[in-house]
Design a protein around this motif. Sequence first.
Motif, PDB file in Angstrom:
ATOM      1  N   ASN A 193      -2.092  -0.932   5.526  1.00 43.21           N
ATOM      2  CA  ASN A 193      -2.531  -1.894   6.536  1.00 43.21           C
ATOM      3  C   ASN A 193      -2.519  -1.300   7.941  1.00 43.21           C
ATOM      4  N   ARG A 207      -5.699  -8.721   0.917  1.00 38.94           N
ATOM      5  CA  ARG A 207      -5.749  -8.706  -0.554  1.00 38.94           C
ATOM      6  C   ARG A 207      -7.130  -9.063  -1.083  1.00 38.94           C
ATOM      7  N   ASN A 242       0.499  -8.666   2.332  1.00 36.26           N
ATOM      8  CA  ASN A 242      -0.786  -8.135   1.867  1.00 36.26           C
ATOM      9  C   ASN A 242      -1.941  -9.019   2.349  1.00 36.26           C
ATOM     10  N   ILE A 253       1.878  -0.793   0.974  1.00 37.86           N
ATOM     11  CA  ILE A 253       1.063  -1.834   1.616  1.00 37.86           C
ATOM     12  C   ILE A 253       1.133  -1.700   3.139  1.00 37.86           C
TER      13      ILE A 253
END
Length: 308
Positions: free
Chosen positions: A46, A281, A278, A42
């Motif tokens: 990102n 998402r 997250n 993650i």
Amino acid sequence: MKNWVIPTVFKCLSRLPLSTARMLGVLVGCCAFILKGRSYRITRKNIRACFPHLSTHEVQMLTRESLIETAKTAAEVAIIWRNSWEWLQSRIVSVEGEAILRTELAKGRGLIALAPHLGNWEVVAPFLASIAPLTAMYQPVPIPALDKLILDGRSKCNINMAPTSRKGMCMLLKALQQNNIVGILPDQLPKKDAGAEFAPFFNHETLTISLVHSLISRTRSPAISIFAKRVTGGFNIIILPADDLINNEDIIKSITGLNASVEQCVRLAPAQYQWEYNRFRFPKSHEIVRQQKKNSITCKTICDTNLQ
């Protein structure tokens, strides 16, 4: 089991010196980087999305630094919750922009403090509460022992915790009317059926809370950004004026200003932002498809009803 393990772990961590907790964070963060689990994936995803100009090597290095810094934050939390404000105050190395905070608070309309998941946000609340009474939004957690730890750790030093409910909203409004400070985590991922809209964050349409816009619309309270940057020997409190767009009456423009305020802070210490969270998402493209399906089902239901 969780109700026993979690308090025990927190109790052990709370007795560590701050420097030892940070070394533990380095160890845990490096392990997370080597194991390349969910937090690693993650974080890397990102960072690549938000900093497309970085090379593959630079993305990897920032990913490693972020995992380490997030692990340090986790290791520090119990220590901060256990100790007094006087102890924490001695670990605040410097404060930048305090005049901004005091000037806005002096307007007499309360103050909205935006504290993103950057550095150690648990340091921010006691600092703000040392200046004026603080009411902070709080999301209850399903594990009773952890929920009690969080409330006990945060509900001190002139701090009131407001639940994420209608009652909590009333507490926030009352605090602002009394010229107190309200603390908000502006990059908290909202539920899709809660008050939220899509607005750009690092050039990505991101689901963002509309709570801050609602508070400003109803109270005309000023807003600032604040975070506690981790430095040698403790923390550096950094206070910045919020983006002017946050005061716009249009909800999308206001939320765009909110995200711009967070982004400005993140760029000052990108390694200390919680990229493991997250935040992306719920992409807007998926929401559009979901709404189209919902509208399609609604239209079909209406047509079927008319045919009957």
